[in-house]
Motif scaffolding. Structure first.
Motif, PDB file in Angstrom:
ATOM      1  N   LEU A  58      52.697  37.029  43.613  1.00  0.00           N
ATOM      2  CA  LEU A  58      52.941  37.559  42.276  1.00  0.00           C
ATOM      3  C   LEU A  58      52.945  39.084  42.267  1.00  0.00           C
ATOM      4  O   LEU A  58      53.855  39.652  41.640  1.00  0.00           O
ATOM      5  CB  LEU A  58      51.916  36.982  41.283  1.00  0.00           C
ATOM      6  N   PRO A  59      52.047  39.817  42.886  1.00  0.00           N
ATOM      7  CA  PRO A  59      50.801  39.366  43.497  1.00  0.00           C
ATOM      8  C   PRO A  59      49.628  39.553  42.528  1.00  0.00           C
ATOM      9  O   PRO A  59      49.771  40.159  41.471  1.00  0.00           O
ATOM     10  CB  PRO A  59      50.663  40.323  44.677  1.00  0.00           C
ATOM     11  N   LEU A  60      48.473  39.027  42.950  1.00  0.00           N
ATOM     12  CA  LEU A  60      47.229  39.247  42.231  1.00  0.00           C
ATOM     13  C   LEU A  60      46.307  40.025  43.169  1.00  0.00           C
ATOM     14  O   LEU A  60      45.471  39.454  43.866  1.00  0.00           O
ATOM     15  CB  LEU A  60      46.598  37.921  41.809  1.00  0.00           C
ATOM     16  N   GLY A  61      46.498  41.320  43.205  1.00  0.00           N
ATOM     17  CA  GLY A  61      45.861  42.131  44.227  1.00  0.00           C
ATOM     18  C   GLY A  61      44.471  42.653  43.902  1.00  0.00           C
ATOM     19  O   GLY A  61      43.727  43.039  44.796  1.00  0.00           O
ATOM     20  N   THR A  62      44.105  42.665  42.607  1.00  0.00           N
ATOM     21  CA  THR A  62      42.823  43.245  42.210  1.00  0.00           C
ATOM     22  C   THR A  62      41.774  42.162  42.042  1.00  0.00           C
ATOM     23  O   THR A  62      41.980  41.198  41.291  1.00  0.00           O
ATOM     24  CB  THR A  62      42.973  44.013  40.877  1.00  0.00           C
ATOM     25  N   GLU A  63      40.656  42.308  42.727  1.00  0.00           N
ATOM     26  CA  GLU A  63      39.555  41.351  42.597  1.00  0.00           C
ATOM     27  C   GLU A  63      38.680  41.711  41.397  1.00  0.00           C
ATOM     28  O   GLU A  63      38.367  42.881  41.177  1.00  0.00           O
ATOM     29  CB  GLU A  63      38.697  41.327  43.859  1.00  0.00           C
ATOM     30  N   ILE A  64      38.304  40.698  40.645  1.00  0.00           N
ATOM     31  CA  ILE A  64      37.356  40.859  39.544  1.00  0.00           C
ATOM     32  C   ILE A  64      36.183  39.919  39.807  1.00  0.00           C
ATOM     33  O   ILE A  64      36.386  38.706  39.934  1.00  0.00           O
ATOM     34  CB  ILE A  64      38.003  40.522  38.187  1.00  0.00           C
ATOM     35  N   PRO A  65      34.982  40.423  39.945  1.00  0.00           N
ATOM     36  CA  PRO A  65      33.837  39.550  40.226  1.00  0.00           C
ATOM     37  C   PRO A  65      33.684  38.482  39.149  1.00  0.00           C
ATOM     38  O   PRO A  65      33.847  38.752  37.954  1.00  0.00           O
ATOM     39  CB  PRO A  65      32.646  40.511  40.236  1.00  0.00           C
ATOM     40  N   VAL A 115      48.523  28.914  31.944  1.00  0.00           N
ATOM     41  CA  VAL A 115      49.411  28.063  32.745  1.00  0.00           C
ATOM     42  C   VAL A 115      48.596  27.458  33.872  1.00  0.00           C
ATOM     43  O   VAL A 115      48.185  28.161  34.803  1.00  0.00           O
ATOM     44  CB  VAL A 115      50.597  28.858  33.319  1.00  0.00           C
ATOM     45  N   LEU A 116      48.304  26.165  33.769  1.00  0.00           N
ATOM     46  CA  LEU A 116      47.645  25.449  34.854  1.00  0.00           C
ATOM     47  C   LEU A 116      48.729  24.986  35.822  1.00  0.00           C
ATOM     48  O   LEU A 116      49.632  24.219  35.433  1.00  0.00           O
ATOM     49  CB  LEU A 116      46.859  24.252  34.321  1.00  0.00           C
ATOM     50  N   ALA A 117      48.663  25.421  37.061  1.00  0.00           N
ATOM     51  CA  ALA A 117      49.659  25.069  38.075  1.00  0.00           C
ATOM     52  C   ALA A 117      48.946  24.456  39.268  1.00  0.00           C
ATOM     53  O   ALA A 117      48.294  25.164  40.033  1.00  0.00           O
ATOM     54  CB  ALA A 117      50.458  26.297  38.493  1.00  0.00           C
ATOM     55  N   GLY A 118      49.056  23.125  39.415  1.00  0.00           N
ATOM     56  CA  GLY A 118      48.363  22.438  40.497  1.00  0.00           C
ATOM     57  C   GLY A 118      49.192  21.299  41.057  1.00  0.00           C
ATOM     58  O   GLY A 118      50.208  20.899  40.484  1.00  0.00           O
ATOM     59  N   GLY A 337      56.228  27.827  38.382  1.00  0.00           N
ATOM     60  CA  GLY A 337      55.268  28.423  37.464  1.00  0.00           C
ATOM     61  C   GLY A 337      55.417  29.921  37.319  1.00  0.00           C
ATOM     62  O   GLY A 337      55.245  30.473  36.223  1.00  0.00           O
ATOM     63  N   SER A 338      55.767  30.607  38.403  1.00  0.00           N
ATOM     64  CA  SER A 338      55.856  32.069  38.353  1.00  0.00           C
ATOM     65  C   SER A 338      57.015  32.539  37.487  1.00  0.00           C
ATOM     66  O   SER A 338      56.954  33.647  36.928  1.00  0.00           O
ATOM     67  CB  SER A 338      55.988  32.645  39.762  1.00  0.00           C
ATOM     68  N   VAL A 339      58.067  31.741  37.376  1.00  0.00           N
ATOM     69  CA  VAL A 339      59.187  32.122  36.510  1.00  0.00           C
ATOM     70  C   VAL A 339      58.710  32.208  35.062  1.00  0.00           C
ATOM     71  O   VAL A 339      59.035  33.154  34.327  1.00  0.00           O
ATOM     72  CB  VAL A 339      60.349  31.126  36.659  1.00  0.00           C
ATOM     73  N   VAL A 340      57.927  31.233  34.635  1.00  0.00           N
ATOM     74  CA  VAL A 340      57.386  31.236  33.273  1.00  0.00           C
ATOM     75  C   VAL A 340      56.390  32.376  33.098  1.00  0.00           C
ATOM     76  O   VAL A 340      56.411  33.091  32.087  1.00  0.00           O
ATOM     77  CB  VAL A 340      56.731  29.877  32.959  1.00  0.00           C
ATOM     78  N   VAL A 341      55.504  32.560  34.065  1.00  0.00           N
ATOM     79  CA  VAL A 341      54.487  33.612  33.967  1.00  0.00           C
ATOM     80  C   VAL A 341      55.138  34.984  33.880  1.00  0.00           C
ATOM     81  O   VAL A 341      54.760  35.823  33.043  1.00  0.00           O
ATOM     82  CB  VAL A 341      53.515  33.521  35.159  1.00  0.00           C
TER      83      VAL A 341
END
Length: 359
Positions: A58-65, A115-118, A337-341
């Motif tokens: 996507l990316p999701l590069g930042t970590e959040i504790p 968006v639950l994607a599994g 899912g990423s197209v919608v997101v």
């Protein structure tokens, strides 16, 4: 200088209001929450689970504790304002994670889309392995009376019946939202139709393994189709059931609880916990249930092909060759899912206050 009572009152109020305002300003903005259920190892660079494609691509590069959660961290894309998490498998982990997220003071999720994607199993009467299926309904497959198979009356189709019911076909259907727990949820039909129309022509992975798997399901024409994007209902149960007779129960159970409107498509564990937790928080005004989507991609069939037993199918699925749909289904979940997101996140000026719907 002596302060009068009105001045003191105003000063005291400012001590309360200003920190509150600063806290509101400091909230991490979230347009879309991507919900996955498991990761096999690290979030990137190794054998993937459901979360890894989102983190890397996507990316999701930042970590959040995220202390107190199964995964320990969430991931974030600050430019898209997309938050992602892996909740842990099972409805309990899902419900706990979603409740904790919505109550987390770092976020305001009142206008966020979820968006639950599994991945999940698929009914060969409905579609092929590798398919991506948007869910109009979620049905609870775990809350029921169950009669042992050796004691099922001969005129019953199976041993499952509604709680407090005296027969599998109890009529009228008990209320979907009762003191015993929610048996069925309907997602926003317009939003589901919009997501499907946006993604229905996306090509999905079709590997040799998928082709070999579906070719064995002779007599099941829907199972032999190439993977595609579809809409169909998901049955959520913590028990990993399998087999032709259980599949017939699942088809009946979905039709029963949707009063004939639904069609059983995919199996899942977590979706009922996802909907229950968010619905509770929606009653408090913290989320909007009209902004929720569920996408399940088929990693396997829920019953064996003709000529094979359930035991043989389960044994085969413990091998890499027998679970050929795993990687393609992970890829399909991200690809669709990423197209919608991305659409929701990049056109936030359009969707922040107006929920999209199919024309």
């Amino acid at each position: 200088m002596r302060l009068t009572f009105p001045v003191l009152t105003a000063f005291a109020l400012s001590l309360f209001v200003l920190p509150q305002a600063r806290a509101e300003e400091a909230k991490i903005p979230v347009r879309v929450v991507v919900v996955t259920t498991f990761e096999l190892g690290k979030d990137s660079g190794d054998m993937p689970g459901e979360f890894q494609n989102w983190v890397e691509k996507l990316p999701l590069g930042t970590e959040i504790p995220a202390p107190g959660t199964d995964h320990g961290v969430m991931r974030y894309n600050p430019s898209l304002q997309v938050l992602g998490l892996a909740t842990g498998e099972g409805p309990e982990h899902m419900a706990s994670a979603m409740t904790g997220l919505v109550l987390d003071p770092r976020f305001d999720l009142r206008k966020a889309y979820f968006v639950l994607a599994g991945i999940g199993g698929i009914d060969p009467n409905f579609g092929p392995v590798g398919a991506a299926v948007w869910a109009p309904h979620v049905i609870n497959g775990g809350l029921a009376h169950m009669v042992d198979a050796r004691e099922i009356p001969k005129d019953w189709p199976d041993g499952f019946l509604p709680v407090q019911g005296a027969s599998p076909s109890l009529s009228p259907v008990p209320p979907l939202h009762s003191q015993w727990g929610d048996m069925g949820y309907t997602l926003n039909p317009g939003l589901v139709a919009w997501a499907y129309q946006l993604t229905r022509d996306i090509p999905l992975p079709d590997t040799k393994g998928l082709q070999t798997s579906r070719a064995r399901y002779h007599g099941y024409p829907q199972a032999q189709l190439p993977p595609k994007v579809m809409t169909g209902d998901t049955l959520s149960s913590e028990t990993f059931w399998a087999g032709e007779r259980m599949n017939r129960w699942a088809e009946r159970w979905v039709k029963y609880w949707t009063e004939g409107k639904g069609v059983f498509a995919t199996t899942a564990e977590e979706d009922i916990g996802f909907m229950q937790a968010l619905t509770a928080q929606a009653r408090a005004g913290r989320v909007d249930m009209n902004r929720v989507l569920i996408l399940r991609t088929a990693s396997n069939y829920d019953m064996p092909p003709p000529g094979r037993t359930v035991a043989e199918m389960l044994k085969e699925e413990t091998t890499e060759a027998g679970f050929s749909g795993f990687i393609p289904s992970l890829d399909a979940a991200y690809r669709v899912g990423s197209v919608v997101v991305r659409e929701l996140a990049t056109r936030w000026d359009r969707y922040q206050d107006t929920i999209p719907t199919a024309p």
